[in-house]
Design an enzyme around this catalytic site. Structure first.
Site, PDB file in Angstrom:
ATOM      1  CG  LEU A  35      -2.046  -0.932   1.351  1.00 19.08           C
ATOM      2  CD1 LEU A  35      -2.681  -0.867   2.731  1.00 19.08           C
ATOM      3  CD2 LEU A  35      -3.078  -0.616   0.294  1.00 19.08           C
ATOM      4  CG  ASP A  36      -0.089   4.843  -2.134  1.00 17.96           C
ATOM      5  OD1 ASP A  36      -0.531   5.446  -1.145  1.00 17.96           O
ATOM      6  OD2 ASP A  36      -0.732   4.731  -3.190  1.00 17.96           O
ATOM      7  CB  SER A  37       3.523   6.509   2.268  1.00 15.11           C
ATOM      8  OG  SER A  37       3.531   7.565   1.330  1.00 15.11           O
TER       9      SER A  37
END
Length: 190
Positions: free
Chosen positions: A40-42
């Site tokens: 999951l991207d930040s």
């Protein structure tokens, strides 16, 4: 074999190595030799599975296994039937066309935790919530899909992977739980 569910908080990067300005998975998971099964991207939050088993990691993360990942996206603008149909039929992102998926308008979720920091609020621009169920999970795919149909994502939460649901697991941001490895999570551990 271990399988861990984490509610990844907003702003956390999906790596264990330290970062100068952001939290990493090491801030939430202290177990050695477990790795995220997918990312999951930040700027995204929600359900992330971690395991110490490479074959299980591949079954969860690789698109060829077609494991459904379910997201709630708060988007800028009023989502209409045409946008939902475009999302569901597959979106041309320039470098690839996404697989068909399920896309539906949902009510603002009352069960969702408050994000810190909150999303930006603009009184003149409405927002909508969309539930997307995809089987790919390429880099920033949901954000790119919603932007391509004119609905930029403001908040993105992964709420499910296979039969696992973050709310039934009872996880708040930063909390994790060991999952039984013999449970029937839609074929994840078989």
């Amino acid at each position: 074999m271990r399988l861990i569910a984490l509610n990844k908080p907003f702003g956390t990067i999906c790596q264990f190595s330290p970062h100068e300005t952001r939290a990493s998975l090491a801030d939430w998971i202290t177990l050695p030799r477990v790795y995220p099964a997918g990312r999951l991207d930040s700027d995204s939050e929600g359900l992330l599975l971690l395991t110490d088993d490479g074959a299980l990691q591949a079954r969860i993360a690789e698109p060829r296994h077609k494991l459904v990942k379910r997201y709630w996206a708060q988007v800028e603008g009023a989502a209409d039937a045409a946008a939902l149909a475009a999302l569901a039929s597959g979106v041309d992102l320039g470098d690839y066309v996404t697989r068909p998926c399920q896309a539906q308008l949902i009510e603002p979720p009352a069960t969702l935790w408050t994000r810190t920091p909150p999303i930006r609020y603009r009184a003149a621009i409405p927002t909508s919530w969309i539930e997307l169920s995809i089987t790919e999970g390429k880099n920033r795919q949901v954000r790119r899909m919603t932007a391509a149909v004119g609905l930029p994502t403001l908040r993105l939460v992964r709420v499910g992977i296979g039969a696992l649901d973050i709310f039934s697991l009872g996880l708040q941001p930063g909390e994790s739980i060991d999952l039984p490895t013999r449970a029937p999570w839609d074929g994840i551990t078989r």
